[in-house]
Motif scaffolding. Structure first.
Motif, PDB file in Angstrom:
ATOM      1  N   GLU A  56       0.881  -1.117  -0.002  1.00 20.08           N
ATOM      2  CA  GLU A  56      -0.060   0.043  -0.018  1.00 20.08           C
ATOM      3  C   GLU A  56       0.776   1.254  -0.175  1.00 20.08           C
ATOM      4  O   GLU A  56       1.751   1.068   0.909  1.00 20.08           O
ATOM      5  CB  GLU A  56      -0.823   0.082   1.358  1.00 20.08           C
ATOM      6  CG  GLU A  56      -2.011  -1.066   1.248  1.00 20.08           C
ATOM      7  CD  GLU A  56      -3.096  -0.796   0.385  1.00 20.08           C
ATOM      8  OE1 GLU A  56      -3.106   0.324  -0.322  1.00 20.08           O
ATOM      9  OE2 GLU A  56      -3.972  -1.519   0.599  1.00 20.08           O
ATOM     10  N   THR A  57       0.641   2.017  -0.766  1.00 19.21           N
ATOM     11  CA  THR A  57       1.511   3.335  -0.731  1.00 19.21           C
ATOM     12  C   THR A  57       0.936   4.298   0.498  1.00 19.21           C
ATOM     13  O   THR A  57      -0.013   3.940   1.111  1.00 19.21           O
ATOM     14  CB  THR A  57       1.005   4.183  -2.281  1.00 19.21           C
ATOM     15  OG1 THR A  57      -0.151   4.822  -1.871  1.00 19.21           O
ATOM     16  CG2 THR A  57       1.504   3.445  -3.259  1.00 19.21           C
ATOM     17  N   SER A  80       0.176   7.188   0.887  1.00 20.87           N
ATOM     18  CA  SER A  80      -0.968   8.166   0.886  1.00 20.87           C
ATOM     19  C   SER A  80      -2.422   7.374   1.107  1.00 20.87           C
ATOM     20  O   SER A  80      -3.155   7.981   1.477  1.00 20.87           O
ATOM     21  CB  SER A  80      -0.843   9.111  -0.411  1.00 20.87           C
ATOM     22  OG  SER A  80      -1.072   8.019  -1.365  1.00 20.87           O
ATOM     23  N   VAL A  81      -2.515   6.137   0.523  1.00 17.17           N
ATOM     24  CA  VAL A  81      -3.508   5.321   0.672  1.00 17.17           C
ATOM     25  C   VAL A  81      -3.634   4.920   2.139  1.00 17.17           C
ATOM     26  O   VAL A  81      -4.805   5.080   2.729  1.00 17.17           O
ATOM     27  CB  VAL A  81      -3.336   3.793   0.017  1.00 17.17           C
ATOM     28  CG1 VAL A  81      -4.435   3.164   0.158  1.00 17.17           C
ATOM     29  CG2 VAL A  81      -3.462   4.087  -1.729  1.00 17.17           C
ATOM     30  N   ASP A 122      -4.985   8.327   3.864  1.00 24.39           N
ATOM     31  CA  ASP A 122      -6.485   8.338   3.565  1.00 24.39           C
ATOM     32  C   ASP A 122      -7.201   7.620   4.554  1.00 24.39           C
ATOM     33  O   ASP A 122      -8.184   7.880   5.195  1.00 24.39           O
ATOM     34  CB  ASP A 122      -6.635   8.028   2.129  1.00 24.39           C
ATOM     35  CG  ASP A 122      -6.185   9.017   1.376  1.00 24.39           C
ATOM     36  OD1 ASP A 122      -5.779  10.182   1.536  1.00 24.39           O
ATOM     37  OD2 ASP A 122      -6.227   8.922  -0.009  1.00 24.39           O
ATOM     38  N   GLU A 123      -6.691   6.263   4.578  1.00 25.63           N
ATOM     39  CA  GLU A 123      -7.715   5.296   5.621  1.00 25.63           C
ATOM     40  C   GLU A 123      -7.598   5.964   6.955  1.00 25.63           C
ATOM     41  O   GLU A 123      -8.636   5.698   7.768  1.00 25.63           O
ATOM     42  CB  GLU A 123      -6.893   3.989   5.477  1.00 25.63           C
ATOM     43  CG  GLU A 123      -7.786   2.888   6.165  1.00 25.63           C
ATOM     44  CD  GLU A 123      -8.729   2.466   5.078  1.00 25.63           C
ATOM     45  OE1 GLU A 123      -9.689   1.749   5.289  1.00 25.63           O
ATOM     46  OE2 GLU A 123      -8.713   2.821   3.979  1.00 25.63           O
TER      47      GLU A 123
END
Ligand SMILES: [Zn+2]
Length: 111
Positions: free
Chosen positions: A19-20, A22-23, A26-27
């Protein structure tokens, strides 16, 4: 304390490519809501929170997190990997959510 920080950051490094950042962030923003501002300004808290979100995402994708090194035979899920110190004996394990949701559960006796 030093050990914990080191292990959190190395696990986060190993999770690259899954997962990057930024992902994950966001979570985290969604999960933390109003607490996001406080956590995002504290590198130690932010790293720990990223670690937990990343690990939860790995579990829901049927990927065994790095620190899940112990095999325990649970009543409903059978022999699965859990982290050292996970409460046992117990009927429910970290993979029970996957079982209820029809998501993959990597079994300790698979390979
Ligand atoms: Zn279970």
């Amino acid at each position: 304390m030093t050990d914990k920080r080191a292990s959190v950051s190395s696990v986060s490094d190993r999770s690259e490519g899954f997962e990057t950042q930024s992902v994950v962030d966001d979570e985290l923003k969604k999960t933390l809501g109003d607490d996001w501002d406080e956590v995002s300004n504290d590198p130690a808290q932010l790293e720990a929170a990223r670690f937990l979100v990343t690990e939860a995402k790995q579990v829901s994708n049927g990927i065994i997190p790095e620190r899940y090194t112990q095999i325990t035979d649970y009543k409903f899920c059978g022999p699965v990997f859990v982290y050292k110190g996970y409460p046992q004996p117990a009927n429910n394990c970290p993979w029970c959510l996957n079982r209820h949701a029809g998501l993959p559960i990597p079994r300790a006796d698979d390979d």
